[in-house]
Design a protein around this motif. Structure first.
Motif, PDB file in Angstrom:
ATOM      1  N   ILE A 115       0.843  -1.200   0.000  1.00  0.00           N
ATOM      2  CA  ILE A 115       0.000   0.000   0.000  1.00  0.00           C
ATOM      3  C   ILE A 115       0.877   1.248   0.000  1.00  0.00           C
ATOM      4  O   ILE A 115       1.847   1.341   0.734  1.00  0.00           O
ATOM      5  N   LEU A 154      -3.691   0.593  -3.500  1.00  0.00           N
ATOM      6  CA  LEU A 154      -3.350  -0.818  -3.367  1.00  0.00           C
ATOM      7  C   LEU A 154      -3.035  -1.341  -4.765  1.00  0.00           C
ATOM      8  O   LEU A 154      -3.941  -1.667  -5.534  1.00  0.00           O
ATOM      9  N   PHE A 213      -6.836  -3.283   3.529  1.00  0.00           N
ATOM     10  CA  PHE A 213      -6.497  -2.073   2.793  1.00  0.00           C
ATOM     11  C   PHE A 213      -7.302  -0.879   3.307  1.00  0.00           C
ATOM     12  O   PHE A 213      -6.753   0.197   3.566  1.00  0.00           O
TER      13      PHE A 213
END
Length: 170
Positions: free
Chosen positions: A35, A48, A71
């Motif tokens: 990320i 992501l 995420f």
């Protein structure tokens, strides 16, 4: 008394970007997931990048729900942590160089995080933005939206509640 010239805006921007990078890369899970964050002023977009390890159902193929929720939770925690850090830097309570040198602030701790999966996460890059609904001394509430190709077509949304770390002056 001598007048102190303000620093060039590019120097300030580079220092803030370096502080954000240090904050993000100080968390091993974020590095594992790959990320990244794009900062425009005080607004962050989590990114992501697609990776085969993120696929949950190879027959569709679709992103794994755990990868999506991880995420989005990272987007919320970093978004919330950065908003506090940004304020401290703006007020002059914290020097961005301290963060770059490894004096990382404690991040908020998740109390709960709820996700609504609205459509399938496709095998491509995903983006998320967190909006801090409330941030107090002890508690914060954050809403996150995630999308892929079209910002107006979110594929997941979430709401999290977080315990804020003690402030430096406490």
């Amino acid at each position: 008394m001598a007048y102190k010239r303000p620093e060039p805006v590019q120097v300030v921007k580079q220092r803030r970007d370096a502080a954000l990078s240090a904050l993000v890369h100080g968390v091993p899970y974020i590095n594992f997931m790959g990320i990244e964050f794009d900062r425009r002023g005080d607004e962050l977009t989590a990114i992501l990048p697609y990776d085969d390890k993120l696929i949950g159902n190879p027959l569709l193929p679709a992103l794994h729900g755990g990868a999506i929720s991880g995420f989005m939770e990272v987007a919320a925690v970093i978004g919330l942590g950065w908003s506090v850090l940004w304020d401290e830097i703006e007020r002059g309570d914290l020097d961005a160089d301290e963060v770059v040198e490894g004096h990382l602030p404690r991040l908020p701790k998740t109390i709960d995080f709820t996700i609504d999966y609205l459509r399938t996460g496709l095998p491509r890059d995903a983006y998320a933005r967190a909006k801090v609904n409330r941030s107090g001394r002890r508690y914060a509430s954050v809403h996150v939206e995630a999308w892929q190709d079209n910002r107006n077509r979110i594929f997941a949304q979430g709401t999290g509640h977080f315990l804020m770390p003690p402030r430096r002056d406490e």
